[in-house]
Design an enzyme around this catalytic site. Sequence first.
Site, PDB file in Angstrom:
ATOM      1  N   GLN A 221       0.800  -1.292   0.160  1.00  0.00           N
ATOM      2  CA  GLN A 221      -0.087   0.092  -0.194  1.00  0.00           C
ATOM      3  C   GLN A 221       1.090   1.066  -0.043  1.00  0.00           C
ATOM      4  O   GLN A 221       1.666   1.629   1.045  1.00  0.00           O
ATOM      5  CB  GLN A 221      -0.916   0.001   1.173  1.00  0.00           C
ATOM      6  CG  GLN A 221      -1.693   0.979   1.384  1.00  0.00           C
ATOM      7  CD  GLN A 221      -2.528   1.220   2.631  1.00  0.00           C
ATOM      8  OE1 GLN A 221      -2.044   0.779   3.739  1.00  0.00           O
ATOM      9  NE2 GLN A 221      -4.031   1.384   2.536  1.00  0.00           N
ATOM     10  N   GLY A 222       0.729   1.932  -0.987  1.00  0.00           N
ATOM     11  CA  GLY A 222       1.660   3.134  -1.070  1.00  0.00           C
ATOM     12  C   GLY A 222       0.688   4.503  -0.988  1.00  0.00           C
ATOM     13  O   GLY A 222       0.477   5.218  -2.001  1.00  0.00           O
TER      14      GLY A 222
ATOM     15  N   ASN B  90      -5.846   6.286  15.921  1.00  0.00           N
ATOM     16  CA  ASN B  90      -6.748   6.354  16.298  1.00  0.00           C
ATOM     17  C   ASN B  90      -7.384   7.983  16.899  1.00  0.00           C
ATOM     18  O   ASN B  90      -8.599   8.120  16.977  1.00  0.00           O
ATOM     19  CB  ASN B  90      -6.921   5.551  17.742  1.00  0.00           C
ATOM     20  CG  ASN B  90      -7.022   4.189  17.506  1.00  0.00           C
ATOM     21  OD1 ASN B  90      -6.952   3.732  16.214  1.00  0.00           O
ATOM     22  ND2 ASN B  90      -7.137   3.213  18.262  1.00  0.00           N
ATOM     23  N   GLU B  91      -6.475   8.730  16.972  1.00  0.00           N
ATOM     24  CA  GLU B  91      -6.989  10.105  17.105  1.00  0.00           C
ATOM     25  C   GLU B  91      -7.957  10.400  15.750  1.00  0.00           C
ATOM     26  O   GLU B  91      -8.897  11.199  15.910  1.00  0.00           O
ATOM     27  CB  GLU B  91      -5.893  11.058  17.106  1.00  0.00           C
ATOM     28  CG  GLU B  91      -5.020  11.044  18.598  1.00  0.00           C
ATOM     29  CD  GLU B  91      -4.007   9.834  18.607  1.00  0.00           C
ATOM     30  OE1 GLU B  91      -3.728   9.370  17.493  1.00  0.00           O
ATOM     31  OE2 GLU B  91      -3.801   9.540  19.760  1.00  0.00           O
TER      32      GLU B  91
ATOM     33  N   SER C 214       1.233   6.610   2.619  1.00  0.00           N
ATOM     34  CA  SER C 214       1.947   7.499   3.519  1.00  0.00           C
ATOM     35  C   SER C 214       3.022   8.122   2.560  1.00  0.00           C
ATOM     36  O   SER C 214       3.910   7.271   1.984  1.00  0.00           O
ATOM     37  CB  SER C 214       2.405   6.827   4.671  1.00  0.00           C
ATOM     38  OG  SER C 214       1.440   6.499   5.140  1.00  0.00           O
TER      39      SER C 214
ATOM     40  N   GLU D 216     -10.010  -1.805   5.361  1.00  0.00           N
ATOM     41  CA  GLU D 216      -8.986  -1.686   6.231  1.00  0.00           C
ATOM     42  C   GLU D 216      -9.266  -1.481   7.543  1.00  0.00           C
ATOM     43  O   GLU D 216      -8.775  -2.276   8.562  1.00  0.00           O
ATOM     44  CB  GLU D 216      -7.807  -0.656   5.764  1.00  0.00           C
ATOM     45  CG  GLU D 216      -6.433  -0.808   6.725  1.00  0.00           C
ATOM     46  CD  GLU D 216      -5.456   0.123   6.010  1.00  0.00           C
ATOM     47  OE1 GLU D 216      -5.887   1.028   5.257  1.00  0.00           O
ATOM     48  OE2 GLU D 216      -4.259  -0.107   6.319  1.00  0.00           O
TER      49      GLU D 216
HETATM   50  C1  LIG Z   1       2.950  -1.130  11.582  1.00  0.00           C
HETATM   51  C2  LIG Z   1       2.533   0.090  10.717  1.00  0.00           C
HETATM   52  C3  LIG Z   1       2.421  -0.223   9.217  1.00  0.00           C
HETATM   53  C4  LIG Z   1       2.003   0.865   8.163  1.00  0.00           C
HETATM   54  N1  LIG Z   1       1.891   0.178   6.949  1.00  0.00           N
HETATM   55  C5  LIG Z   1       1.608   1.289   5.991  1.00  0.00           C
HETATM   56  C6  LIG Z   1       1.329   0.924   4.584  1.00  0.00           C
HETATM   57  O1  LIG Z   1       1.595  -0.134   4.343  1.00  0.00           O
HETATM   58  N2  LIG Z   1       1.318   2.040   3.674  1.00  0.00           N
HETATM   59  C7  LIG Z   1       1.184   3.227   4.117  1.00  0.00           C
HETATM   60  O2  LIG Z   1       0.931   4.135   3.029  1.00  0.00           O
HETATM   61  N3  LIG Z   1       1.116   3.635   5.112  1.00  0.00           N
HETATM   62  C8  LIG Z   1       1.494   2.565   6.410  1.00  0.00           C
HETATM   63  N4  LIG Z   1       1.681   3.065   7.539  1.00  0.00           N
HETATM   64  C9  LIG Z   1       1.655   4.263   7.955  1.00  0.00           C
HETATM   65  C10 LIG Z   1       0.394   5.007   8.630  1.00  0.00           C
HETATM   66  O3  LIG Z   1      -0.501   5.134   7.850  1.00  0.00           O
HETATM   67  C11 LIG Z   1       0.730   6.466   9.282  1.00  0.00           C
HETATM   68  O4  LIG Z   1       2.005   6.306  10.206  1.00  0.00           O
HETATM   69  C12 LIG Z   1      -0.326   6.874  10.111  1.00  0.00           C
HETATM   70  O5  LIG Z   1      -1.539   7.373   9.033  1.00  0.00           O
HETATM   71  C13 LIG Z   1      -0.013   8.185  10.759  1.00  0.00           C
HETATM   72  O6  LIG Z   1       0.673   9.244   9.782  1.00  0.00           O
HETATM   73  P1  LIG Z   1       2.216   9.673  10.418  1.00  0.00           P
HETATM   74  O7  LIG Z   1       2.924   8.472  11.024  1.00  0.00           O
HETATM   75  O8  LIG Z   1       2.757  10.656   9.420  1.00  0.00           O
HETATM   76  O9  LIG Z   1       1.881  10.512  11.795  1.00  0.00           O
HETATM   77  P2  LIG Z   1       1.340  12.028  11.818  1.00  0.00           P
HETATM   78  O10 LIG Z   1       0.220  12.093  10.811  1.00  0.00           O
HETATM   79  O11 LIG Z   1       2.441  13.071  11.749  1.00  0.00           O
HETATM   80  O12 LIG Z   1       0.410  11.868  13.184  1.00  0.00           O
HETATM   81  C14 LIG Z   1       1.521  12.115  14.419  1.00  0.00           C
HETATM   82  C15 LIG Z   1       0.453  12.400  15.652  1.00  0.00           C
HETATM   83  O13 LIG Z   1      -0.440  13.524  15.309  1.00  0.00           O
HETATM   84  C16 LIG Z   1      -1.572  12.869  15.814  1.00  0.00           C
HETATM   85  N5  LIG Z   1      -2.651  13.840  14.645  1.00  0.00           N
HETATM   86  C17 LIG Z   1      -2.376  14.201  13.453  1.00  0.00           C
HETATM   87  N6  LIG Z   1      -3.301  15.026  12.846  1.00  0.00           N
HETATM   88  C18 LIG Z   1      -4.212  15.108  13.738  1.00  0.00           C
HETATM   89  C19 LIG Z   1      -5.426  15.681  13.824  1.00  0.00           C
HETATM   90  N7  LIG Z   1      -6.055  16.358  12.698  1.00  0.00           N
HETATM   91  N8  LIG Z   1      -6.254  15.473  15.136  1.00  0.00           N
HETATM   92  C20 LIG Z   1      -5.843  14.779  16.244  1.00  0.00           C
HETATM   93  N9  LIG Z   1      -4.566  14.292  16.098  1.00  0.00           N
HETATM   94  C21 LIG Z   1      -3.755  14.341  14.962  1.00  0.00           C
HETATM   95  C22 LIG Z   1      -1.529  11.735  15.021  1.00  0.00           C
HETATM   96  O14 LIG Z   1      -2.901  11.015  15.577  1.00  0.00           O
HETATM   97  C23 LIG Z   1      -0.570  11.188  15.621  1.00  0.00           C
HETATM   98  O15 LIG Z   1      -0.544  10.660  17.038  1.00  0.00           O
HETATM   99  C24 LIG Z   1       1.941   2.061   8.449  1.00  0.00           C
HETATM  100  C25 LIG Z   1       2.008   2.457  10.050  1.00  0.00           C
HETATM  101  C26 LIG Z   1       2.584   1.518  10.990  1.00  0.00           C
HETATM  102  C27 LIG Z   1       2.704   1.761  12.228  1.00  0.00           C
END
Ligand SMILES: Cc1cc2nc3c(=O)[nH]c(=O)nc-3n(C[C@H](O)[C@H](O)[C@H](O)COP(=O)(O)OP(=O)(O)OC[C@H]3O[C@@H](n4cnc5c(N)ncnc54)[C@H](O)[C@@H]3O)c2cc1C
Length: 391
Positions: free
Chosen positions: A125-126, A374-375, A128, A255
Site C-alpha cells: 500500500q503506497g 485512532n485520534e 503515506s 482496512e
Molecule cells: C505497522 C505500520 C504499518 C504501516 N503500513 C503502511 C503501509 O503499508 N502503507 C502506508 O501508506 N502507510 C503505512 N503506515 C503508515 C501509517 O498509515 C501512518 O503512520 C499513519 O497514517 C500516521 O501518519 P504519520 O506516521 O505521518 O503520523 P502523523 O500524521 O504525523 O501524526 C502524528 C501524531 O499526530 C496526531 N494527529 C495528526 N493529525 C491529527 C488531527 N487532525 N487530530 C488529532 N490528532 C492528530 C496523530 O494521531 C499522531 O498521534 C504504517 C504504519 C505502521 C505503524
Amino acid sequence: MDLTWSETETAFRHECRTWLESNVPSAPLPSGDTAEGFARHLEWEHLLHDARYAVVSWPEAYGGRDATLWEWLIFEEEYYRVGAPQRVTQNGIFLLAPTIFEFGTAAQQDWYLPRMSAAQDLWCQGWSEPNAGSDLAGITSRAVRDDEAGGWRLTGQKTWTTRGAFCTHLFGLFRTDGEAERHRGLTYFLVPLDAEGMTVRGFGRLDGDEGFAEVFLDEVLVPDDDGTVETMARGGILGEVDQGWGVAMATTTSERGLTLRSPGRFQATAAKLLDLARTTGSEGRLTDLMADAVVDAWIDAEAYSLYTLGDVTGVVEGRSPGARSSYNKIFWSELDVRLHRAALDLLGPVAELDGPWMKGYEFALSGPIYAGTNEIQRNIVAERVLGLPRK
Ligand SMILES: Cc1cc2nc3c(=O)[nH]c(=O)nc-3n(C[C@H](O)[C@H](O)[C@H](O)COP(=O)(O)OP(=O)(O)OC[C@H]3O[C@@H](n4cnc5c(N)ncnc54)[C@H](O)[C@@H]3O)c2cc1C
C-alpha cells in the site's frame, strides 16, 4: 436475532477445520516481515490457494469458493483457532481486492484478481509519504500526462510501505491535478514495483524485522488502459482520473472495518490468554486484578465478534459500513493492546523473555497508528457518524 449456524455452515466449518488441522505447519514460521519468513509464508499461501482456501468468499473463477460472508467469518475463526500463519498477502486480498471488485473494470478484475489470490502478484500500500500520514490528502507524489508515451509519469516518494521490499506491486494515490482542491485531483494507481524508474529500499522496524520500505518513483510510466493484458501488466488506474479519493476511502473502509481484522484473530488470542491465566492460577500467582483484566479482554473479544455479525448483516443487506468502520478500528486496535498487556502482566518479569506474547505486544502497539491513527478515527466518528461540529 438468530445466532445459530445452519447445517451447511456447520459442515463448512468442519471441512475447514479438518483441512487446516492437517495442513497448518506444526512449528510457527519465521516472521513474514523478514525476507526468509516472507518466502516461507509464500509457500503457505500457495498451499492455501491450491486447496481453494486463499480467498473463500471470492468467485470460483478468481480462485475462491463463492462462500458467503458468514462462511468467510467461520473460515477466519478456524484459521486463527489453529494458529495458522499470518497472511502476507493481506494488503492485496483484504484491502485492494474489495476495491477492485467495486471500482475495477471487468478486464481489470479478470487480470488482477486470479493473480492476487494465487499469490503471484503481491501488493503493498503506497499512501503515506514523509510529509503526509494522517493528512493523506496532503500527498505530493504526482502523476503527469505524457501523451507521447500514452500514459502517466509518476514521480515522488512513499514510505512506511508494509512488506514493500518483498512485494511485486504497489497501489497508491498520486496527484493528477495540482490546481484542484486537496481531496480532488487525486488518482488511484496500480504499479508494478519492477517498472523502470522505481527504487524500493527496505528498512527495519523497532522490533528488528525489516518489514517496511521506502518507494521512490522517478518518472515511472503507467500506460493508458487499452484493455489488453500486456498493458495491464504494466499498471493502470483504478476508478476514474481525479476521483482517487473516493476509491481510496473504499479501501480504508476495508482496512479499518471487517476484512483486515476479523474477530477470529482476537478470539484466538483471548483463548490463549485464558489458558495462560489458568497456568498462572495453578502456580498461585493470579491476583484479582489480573483475573479482571483477563475476563474483561475476553468479553471484549466476544463483543467484537457479535458486533461484527451485525456489520456483516448490514453488508449482506447492501449497506456499506462507511465511516462507521472507524468504530471497529478503534475497538480492535485497543482490544489487541489490552489482550497482550494482560498476558504480559500474567507472565510477570519473564515476559521480556517470552517470544510470542512480547512480539505480539510490540505489534499491537502499532495498531492504534496504522490504518489511520485512532485520534483521526475519533475525529471521523465525531464528525461523520455522530454529526458533531468540526471544532
Ligand atoms: C505497522 C505500520 C504499518 C504501516 N503500513 C503502511 C503501509 O503499508 N502503507 C502506508 O501508506 N502507510 C503505512 N503506515 C503508515 C501509517 O498509515 C501512518 O503512520 C499513519 O497514517 C500516521 O501518519 P504519520 O506516521 O505521518 O503520523 P502523523 O500524521 O504525523 O501524526 C502524528 C501524531 O499526530 C496526531 N494527529 C495528526 N493529525 C491529527 C488531527 N487532525 N487530530 C488529532 N490528532 C492528530 C496523530 O494521531 C499522531 O498521534 C504504517 C504504519 C505502521 C505503524
